[in-house]
Design a protein around this motif. Structure first.
Motif, PDB file in Angstrom:
ATOM      1  N   TYR A 118       3.737   4.862   1.157  1.00  0.00           N
ATOM      2  CA  TYR A 118       2.381   5.394   1.023  1.00  0.00           C
ATOM      3  C   TYR A 118       2.382   6.899   0.763  1.00  0.00           C
ATOM      4  N   LEU A 119       3.553   7.452   0.476  1.00  0.00           N
ATOM      5  CA  LEU A 119       3.624   8.850   0.081  1.00  0.00           C
ATOM      6  C   LEU A 119       3.033   9.023  -1.316  1.00  0.00           C
ATOM      7  N   PRO A 120       2.513  10.204  -1.642  1.00  0.00           N
ATOM      8  CA  PRO A 120       1.959  10.421  -2.976  1.00  0.00           C
ATOM      9  C   PRO A 120       3.048  10.501  -4.038  1.00  0.00           C
ATOM     10  N   LEU A 121       2.782   9.901  -5.174  1.00  0.00           N
ATOM     11  CA  LEU A 121       3.684   9.954  -6.323  1.00  0.00           C
ATOM     12  C   LEU A 121       2.830  10.024  -7.579  1.00  0.00           C
ATOM     13  N   ALA A 122       2.825  11.166  -8.226  1.00  0.00           N
ATOM     14  CA  ALA A 122       2.074  11.365  -9.468  1.00  0.00           C
ATOM     15  C   ALA A 122       0.609  10.987  -9.307  1.00  0.00           C
ATOM     16  N   GLY A 123       0.004  11.425  -8.208  1.00  0.00           N
ATOM     17  CA  GLY A 123      -1.424  11.230  -8.006  1.00  0.00           C
ATOM     18  C   GLY A 123      -1.828   9.907  -7.396  1.00  0.00           C
ATOM     19  N   ARG A 124      -0.854   9.062  -7.058  1.00  0.00           N
ATOM     20  CA  ARG A 124      -1.154   7.776  -6.445  1.00  0.00           C
ATOM     21  C   ARG A 124      -0.172   7.534  -5.310  1.00  0.00           C
ATOM     22  N   SER A 177       1.427   1.692  -4.928  1.00  0.00           N
ATOM     23  CA  SER A 177       0.456   1.229  -5.922  1.00  0.00           C
ATOM     24  C   SER A 177       1.075   1.082  -7.306  1.00  0.00           C
ATOM     25  N   TRP A 178       2.156   1.819  -7.582  1.00  0.00           N
ATOM     26  CA  TRP A 178       2.808   1.686  -8.884  1.00  0.00           C
ATOM     27  C   TRP A 178       3.394   0.288  -9.065  1.00  0.00           C
ATOM     28  N   SER A 179       4.037  -0.236  -8.016  1.00  0.00           N
ATOM     29  CA  SER A 179       4.604  -1.587  -8.113  1.00  0.00           C
ATOM     30  C   SER A 179       3.505  -2.636  -8.210  1.00  0.00           C
ATOM     31  N   LEU A 180       2.466  -2.501  -7.382  1.00  0.00           N
ATOM     32  CA  LEU A 180       1.365  -3.465  -7.419  1.00  0.00           C
ATOM     33  C   LEU A 180       0.720  -3.499  -8.795  1.00  0.00           C
ATOM     34  N   ALA A 181       0.520  -2.324  -9.376  1.00  0.00           N
ATOM     35  CA  ALA A 181      -0.113  -2.263 -10.698  1.00  0.00           C
ATOM     36  C   ALA A 181       0.757  -2.908 -11.764  1.00  0.00           C
ATOM     37  N   ALA A 182       2.079  -2.695 -11.674  1.00  0.00           N
ATOM     38  CA  ALA A 182       2.983  -3.284 -12.664  1.00  0.00           C
ATOM     39  C   ALA A 182       2.940  -4.803 -12.604  1.00  0.00           C
ATOM     40  N   PHE A 183       2.997  -5.381 -11.404  1.00  0.00           N
ATOM     41  CA  PHE A 183       2.908  -6.832 -11.271  1.00  0.00           C
ATOM     42  C   PHE A 183       1.545  -7.340 -11.742  1.00  0.00           C
ATOM     43  N   LEU A 185      -5.628  -0.608  -1.815  1.00  0.00           N
ATOM     44  CA  LEU A 185      -6.274  -1.752  -2.446  1.00  0.00           C
ATOM     45  C   LEU A 185      -7.701  -1.443  -2.889  1.00  0.00           C
ATOM     46  N   ASP A 186      -8.364  -0.543  -2.206  1.00  0.00           N
ATOM     47  CA  ASP A 186      -9.746  -0.222  -2.562  1.00  0.00           C
ATOM     48  C   ASP A 186      -9.858   0.835  -3.648  1.00  0.00           C
ATOM     49  N   ARG A 187      -8.856   1.724  -3.763  1.00  0.00           N
ATOM     50  CA  ARG A 187      -9.007   2.875  -4.642  1.00  0.00           C
ATOM     51  C   ARG A 187      -7.984   2.978  -5.755  1.00  0.00           C
ATOM     52  N   GLU A 188      -6.837   2.321  -5.609  1.00  0.00           N
ATOM     53  CA  GLU A 188      -5.774   2.562  -6.580  1.00  0.00           C
ATOM     54  C   GLU A 188      -5.349   1.324  -7.362  1.00  0.00           C
ATOM     55  N   VAL A 189      -5.593   0.145  -6.858  1.00  0.00           N
ATOM     56  CA  VAL A 189      -5.271  -1.086  -7.589  1.00  0.00           C
ATOM     57  C   VAL A 189      -6.438  -2.044  -7.422  1.00  0.00           C
ATOM     58  N   ASP A 190      -6.369  -3.166  -8.124  1.00  0.00           N
ATOM     59  CA  ASP A 190      -7.400  -4.192  -7.993  1.00  0.00           C
ATOM     60  C   ASP A 190      -7.154  -4.953  -6.702  1.00  0.00           C
ATOM     61  N   GLY A 191      -7.702  -4.425  -5.610  1.00  0.00           N
ATOM     62  CA  GLY A 191      -7.452  -5.028  -4.309  1.00  0.00           C
ATOM     63  C   GLY A 191      -7.951  -6.444  -4.183  1.00  0.00           C
ATOM     64  N   SER A 192      -8.934  -6.838  -4.997  1.00  0.00           N
ATOM     65  CA  SER A 192      -9.452  -8.198  -4.902  1.00  0.00           C
ATOM     66  C   SER A 192      -8.429  -9.233  -5.343  1.00  0.00           C
ATOM     67  N   ALA A 193      -7.384  -8.788  -6.062  1.00  0.00           N
ATOM     68  CA  ALA A 193      -6.365  -9.721  -6.547  1.00  0.00           C
ATOM     69  C   ALA A 193      -5.144  -9.763  -5.639  1.00  0.00           C
ATOM     70  N   ALA A 194      -5.141  -8.970  -4.561  1.00  0.00           N
ATOM     71  CA  ALA A 194      -3.967  -8.902  -3.689  1.00  0.00           C
ATOM     72  C   ALA A 194      -4.228  -9.590  -2.360  1.00  0.00           C
ATOM     73  N   GLU A 195      -3.205 -10.232  -1.843  1.00  0.00           N
ATOM     74  CA  GLU A 195      -3.244 -10.860  -0.531  1.00  0.00           C
ATOM     75  C   GLU A 195      -2.285 -10.107   0.383  1.00  0.00           C
TER      76      GLU A 195
END
Length: 253
Positions: free
Chosen positions: A39-45, A49-55, A80-90
């Motif tokens: 949960y550390l910041p990496l390039a503004g996120r 969240s980078w891995s979640l977004a890629a999948f 999940l609320d601000r950086e990726v589509d949290g509605s698609a994650a469990e």
């Protein structure tokens, strides 16, 4: 055990999907932060969240699971609320070991695996944020075709040490025999779940997913060439390198 259940993606009624499991339940103390490193910041996120977004960009991934620690609940909600589509994650709570966390994720998916709705599972370490969609797809396709797939890079600098008296002799392994394993590691879902349940019954603790499958399954596993950018964030300097990679114009997910 389950904190939040995401919305399943729409697929054809007879089309099984793959599940992507992103493991974020470790502490990562060597990076020197006062929090879970994913949960550390990496390039503004946040790093995870980078891995979640890629999948999330791989069409064949119909189910996305984040394995988290209960104490990271607020950070999970933020991602999940601000950086990726949290509605698609469990979200599933992990265990004391990586293997237990993976088992909890598999048990969470077990009903859909038994019904044939999920045919393949990919397990990925959230500390590898620069995973590309191309590598995810490559591992998935190889796992579906052969039974299992592990990405990795040739370990050309590995040597063996003799066990005789005095100083051990060094001997280089022949090229092509060893790889530096990466994630995601992908396997057909039903044999993967069965292997992990057997490991739990026998109290076997493997070093990674592949070691558990090697002991309790006869699935053939194919090596898929990994990527240099798919490295693990372990020390503070790794974050600096990852920032540089993301800032480079040639880097594409």
């Amino acid at each position: 055990m389950v904190e939040r259940r995401g919305r399943r993606r729409r697929r054809g009624p007879d089309t099984p999907s793959a599940a992507g499991v992103v493991l974020a339940s470790g502490a990562g103390t060597r990076v020197g932060a006062g929090m879970n490193k994913v949960y550390l910041p990496l390039a503004g996120r946040r790093l995870v969240s980078w891995s979640l977004a890629a999948f999330g960009r791989v069409p064949e991934i119909g189910v996305l699971v984040l394995v988290a620690r209960p104490e990271d609940g607020e950070l999970v909600e933020w991602v999940l609320d601000r950086e990726v589509d949290g509605s698609a994650a469990e979200v599933v709570y992990g265990g004391d070991t990586r293997q237990e966390s993976e088992l909890r994720a598999l048990r969470h998916l077990s009903g859909r695996i038994d019904r044939g709705e999920i045919d393949t599972v990919l397990l990925h370490d959230a500390a590898r944020p620069l995973i590309s969609t191309a590598l995810i797809s490559g591992v998935l396709h190889a796992a579906r075709r052969h039974g299992g797939a592990i990405p990795g890079l040739p370990a050309e600098d590995i040597v063996t040490v003799g066990s005789g008296d005095g100083d051990g002799a060094l001997a280089a392994r022949p090229p092509g025999q060893l790889i530096r394993a990466q994630t995601p590691q992908g396997f057909r879902a039903a044999p993967l779940l069965a292997a992990y349940e057997r490991a739990a019954q026998e109290e076997f603790l493997g070093t990674d997913t592949a070691s558990c499958m090697e002991r309790f399954s006869e699935l053939p596993v194919r090596w898929v060439r990994g990527e240099q950018h798919n490295f693990k964030i372990t020390y503070p300097h790794d974050l600096v390198v990852a920032e540089q990679v993301l800032a480079a114009a040639e880097y594409q997910t």
